[in-house]
Design a protein around this motif. Structure first.
Motif, PDB file in Angstrom:
ATOM      1  N   TRP A  18     -14.168  40.907  43.562  1.00 29.06           N
ATOM      2  CA  TRP A  18     -15.012  41.840  44.315  1.00 29.06           C
ATOM      3  C   TRP A  18     -14.979  43.189  43.609  1.00 29.06           C
ATOM      4  O   TRP A  18     -14.012  43.525  42.915  1.00 29.06           O
ATOM      5  CB  TRP A  18     -14.470  41.999  45.730  1.00 29.06           C
ATOM      6  N   THR A 116     -17.456  37.896  54.283  1.00 30.16           N
ATOM      7  CA  THR A 116     -16.172  38.524  54.622  1.00 30.16           C
ATOM      8  C   THR A 116     -15.363  37.679  55.610  1.00 30.16           C
ATOM      9  O   THR A 116     -14.138  37.714  55.591  1.00 30.16           O
ATOM     10  CB  THR A 116     -16.348  39.959  55.164  1.00 30.16           C
ATOM     11  N   GLN A 120     -11.328  36.948  55.070  1.00 32.47           N
ATOM     12  CA  GLN A 120     -10.462  37.428  56.158  1.00 32.47           C
ATOM     13  C   GLN A 120      -9.661  36.259  56.744  1.00 32.47           C
ATOM     14  O   GLN A 120      -8.460  36.382  56.976  1.00 32.47           O
ATOM     15  CB  GLN A 120     -11.288  38.131  57.241  1.00 32.47           C
ATOM     16  N   HIS A 234     -12.343  46.992  53.463  1.00 31.10           N
ATOM     17  CA  HIS A 234     -12.152  45.649  52.912  1.00 31.10           C
ATOM     18  C   HIS A 234     -13.316  44.721  53.253  1.00 31.10           C
ATOM     19  O   HIS A 234     -13.608  43.791  52.512  1.00 31.10           O
ATOM     20  CB  HIS A 234     -10.792  45.041  53.333  1.00 31.10           C
ATOM     21  N   VAL A 235     -13.988  45.003  54.362  1.00 34.35           N
ATOM     22  CA  VAL A 235     -15.175  44.207  54.723  1.00 34.35           C
ATOM     23  C   VAL A 235     -16.305  44.479  53.726  1.00 34.35           C
ATOM     24  O   VAL A 235     -16.941  43.554  53.200  1.00 34.35           O
ATOM     25  CB  VAL A 235     -15.629  44.541  56.156  1.00 34.35           C
ATOM     26  N   HIS A 238     -15.636  42.799  50.386  1.00 39.88           N
ATOM     27  CA  HIS A 238     -15.959  41.361  50.314  1.00 39.88           C
ATOM     28  C   HIS A 238     -17.464  41.131  50.149  1.00 39.88           C
ATOM     29  O   HIS A 238     -17.891  40.150  49.560  1.00 39.88           O
ATOM     30  CB  HIS A 238     -15.472  40.640  51.577  1.00 39.88           C
ATOM     31  N   GLN A 239     -18.244  42.049  50.717  1.00 38.21           N
ATOM     32  CA  GLN A 239     -19.700  41.855  50.652  1.00 38.21           C
ATOM     33  C   GLN A 239     -20.273  42.164  49.274  1.00 38.21           C
ATOM     34  O   GLN A 239     -21.453  41.872  49.011  1.00 38.21           O
ATOM     35  CB  GLN A 239     -20.399  42.727  51.716  1.00 38.21           C
ATOM     36  N   SER A 268     -22.348  46.873  56.295  1.00 31.79           N
ATOM     37  CA  SER A 268     -21.707  45.952  55.355  1.00 31.79           C
ATOM     38  C   SER A 268     -22.653  45.220  54.406  1.00 31.79           C
ATOM     39  O   SER A 268     -22.360  45.073  53.222  1.00 31.79           O
ATOM     40  CB  SER A 268     -20.811  44.958  56.097  1.00 31.79           C
TER      41      SER A 268
END
Lengths: 456, 456
Positions: A18, A116, A120, A234-235, A238-239, A268
């Motif tokens: 990422w 995400t 997660q 962190h979201v 991930h995207q 996001s």
């Protein structure tokens, strides 16, 4: 050779890491504050909610964070996602612009959210967590976490806003199909839920209450953690698979965007698309214009204040500096439920303050108009949220037409509208209006922002 | 190198011609009879309903029929469709079999139906037709024709069975989003519809009545034609893109199926998948077992009679020789609406008579069980129709496990279930049962088959 419509990557072209914009920001993000002490939080303060691996991603300034192979394995069910040239839409608009869209509706949940949800769930599983709790409004995020948690054998519990629980039973059926348990919120399963029900037995629920219930359960038990579907660093991290893939696909198409457009609620899908392009520009690459499109009825970036605020209504979450309409602000009930959030992701807000992106707000009906034109020309019925991005791209394409500029426009079509046809039905019946908020209520919500000591 | 999940083709690997099984059949198809004269029909008899180009496809014995470039252009919106290795499902079953599935849910309508809706709309447009009329039950076919007709600027009118029109407004909203007009059937817009309403003002409608209304409108006006979503040879022909792509993808996966499975209602997704494999076998290639899975509640292939019958209830359509439960047979109201048809495609029936395929029937609840397992292991929620194919593949995989055979199983996952979550909801609530038909009613419907003079 016929004109190409789809730009597909092979599985081995799927990103292996990422992209973290924090590595390239000219100025670091403001610190996060503890809701009790109003002092900066450390990783340990967040440990009751999230596994340490995700907390470390939240604060990391590494440019690349490896995507674990077991996550890539699940991503492969739908990733790499296709990028399309919108020949049909271009023709209908009579524009000289080239329009491309990255389509995230190919995921099992029909949107970008599993990008995400899967990591997660994976990092929680790795940390020995047995149960994930979360909240959901319309159900897009709950569905995604149900899918991801189910895959890794985690128990998933979803507090669904009661009005959606009652009105959208099909979304609940999808979550149950993936093995999750859905609870109407406010519920009798938490102290906070019971306190709300004691006062208002028929309370229709709200995202704020549902967050509070999920957080309450998560902190109670060691084997249980909380998961959030947007807003957090962190979201957004991930995207970034969205934008990283799109960059490769723009190269395949032998072009580069002059403007990148996305819709913003928590931020996001937008961040996932644009952060890799922004970072590339900050490191000396071309700098496309970056346009965030938000709903005029919940315009945090264009009408909110850049200030410290809570993530939930009850004031249980840490405080972050973001563009906010105030955590006491209640957005009107328009149909892009995924964009009904009082605040914007802190990293998107920060990028806006640094002048790295523009923001515009469009009204509900004009966005549905755009979505219907898109469906008729490109074949995909967009989710109401994604209609905002479509509208944004159309506005840019029509500007290009006026100015005679053959620019390249790229936007993120974050999801399909198959679960949202009730709103299209209302649109065709002429029952959709441009829901607006009350200016006085917004002023009051902004006046009520928590006062925070200026961090040292 | 990690194990591969998805097998993708490039746009230029998309088939350039459809495959016509009629070229390779060891014995030609029985003739079609005129409903009035009971004599063989010629192309001109069908001209009021279909454009000549489609009629010629209906009777062609050419092996390859070119896919026009404008059709390929629209196909490219979602084709080539992915083929997956079902690693998750294999693991859950503990089978040594390798399971692959071709996924047709990536189309704009969420199923295989646009594969024929697009060329049907194209050839009608080419023939100067202005308006297409059709019928739809649950809405999958109506949605596909609305999408395709909209793309080519044809007016599309859909007679939707009233009970679905009322109970599934979201499906109607999708059709309207694509620009089609939906009419609840029986309607006041046709002589036949008015005659039904005169007797039963609250008639819930049926597919048979809706077909009659659509046919009545089509024959009245020169600029209007009729379109059918399954059963006919040219429809099956268009669907062969499924199997032709799957053959290339099996080669990419470096294997070949020992058994190919599909669900059968009218027979179009099944034929689309298996005909290229059957033809390949007839021309000297390997001969995989071919398994048709039908619902136990509407088992035309396993319980029907191979006889001449009408395609509709009113007896307005030509007669074809097929496995039929009788055109007066009313299937019980189970949830795989796309499989509720009294007859089987004549070419599938013929192939069955020639011993080219097997057929099995499974019950509703066991098919939903299979679908839920599939959703939890593979991430995609299948349409109730597709659950029958999933069930069929699982039965084969468990047989392989028992017999210790590492066979390769391929099945067609014809569509996703996003529009069918009400049925999953009932399944989880324990409200689904194994709907069955009345044996006496079936016997009566079979006894009532039209008597037809043996053709010369």
């Amino acid at each position: 050779m016929s004109k190409q419509t789809k730009f597909l990557l092979n599985e081995d072209q799927m990103p292996k890491a990422w992209y973290n914009l924090q590595a390239d920001l000219p100025k670091p993000l403001p610190v996060v504050l503890h809701p009790g002490t109003m002092q900066p939080v450390g990783p340990d303060d967040l440990a009751p909610l999230f596994p340490m691996s995700l907390i470390l991603q939240e604060v990391s300034t590494e440019r690349e964070i490896e995507i674990p192979e077991p996550v890539r394995e699940v991503y492969r069910l739908w990733r790499p996602a296709p990028l399309y040239r919108a020949h049909g839409l271009e023709k209908a608009l009579g524009t000289c612009a080239k329009i491309y869209y990255k389509y995230e509706g190919v995921s099992p949940a029909g949107s970008h959210k599993p990008n995400t949800a899967v990591p997660q769930a994976f990092f929680n599983k790795e940390a020995g967590v047995k149960r994930l709790v979360t909240e959901t409004g319309a159900g897009q995020w709950g569905t995604s976490l149900a899918f991801a948690g189910g895959h890794y054998g985690l128990q998933v519990e979803v507090f669904q806003v009661r009005v959606s629980f009652d009105q959208k039973p099909y979304r609940r059926a999808v979550m149950e199909t993936y093995g999750a348990r859905c609870v109407a919120s406010p519920s009798n399963e938490t102290v906070y839920g019971r306190s709300v029900l004691a006062k208002h037995p028929d309370h229709p629920g709200s995202l704020g209450i549902a967050i509070s219930e999920a957080v309450e359960l998560a902190v109670q038990r060691d084997d249980t953690k909380y998961a959030l579907g947007s807003v957090l660093n962190h979201v957004l991290l991930h995207q970034t698979v969205i934008g990283l893939e799109a960059m490769q696909q723009m190269e395949m198409a032998d072009t580069w965007p002059d403007v990148v457009v996305g819709c913003t609620g928590g931020g996001s899908n937008f961040a996932g698309m644009v952060f890799p392009f922004i970072g590339h520009g900050l490191r000396g690459g071309p700098k496309p214009r970056i346009v965030a499109v938000e709903p005029a009825a919940c315009p945090s970036l264009t009408r909110g204040k850049y200030a410290y605020d809570f993530g939930d209504t009850a004031g249980m979450t840490p405080l972050t500096k973001m563009h906010t309409l105030g955590s006491q602000f209640t957005p009107p009930g328009f149909h892009a439920g995924g964009l009904r959030y009082h605040g914007m992701a802190p990293m998107v807000s920060h990028a806006r303050e640094l002048g790295l992106l523009e923001a515009v707000a469009y009204k509900q009906v004009e966005c549905f108009e755009a979505g219907v034109l898109f469906a008729r020309t490109e074949g995909i019925v967009p989710a109401p949220e994604a209609n905002h991005a479509v509208r944004g791209a159309i506005v840019e394409a029509l500007r290009c037409k006026r100015e005679g500029k053959a620019e390249t426009i790229l936007f993120c079509l974050s999801g399909h509208g198959h679960f949202d046809m009730a709103s299209y039905q209302k649109y065709f019946a002429g029952q959709l209006s441009d829901e607006s908020y009350d200016e006085a209520e917004l002023a009051m919500a902004l006046a009520g922002l928590p006062s925070v000591p200026e961090p040292a």
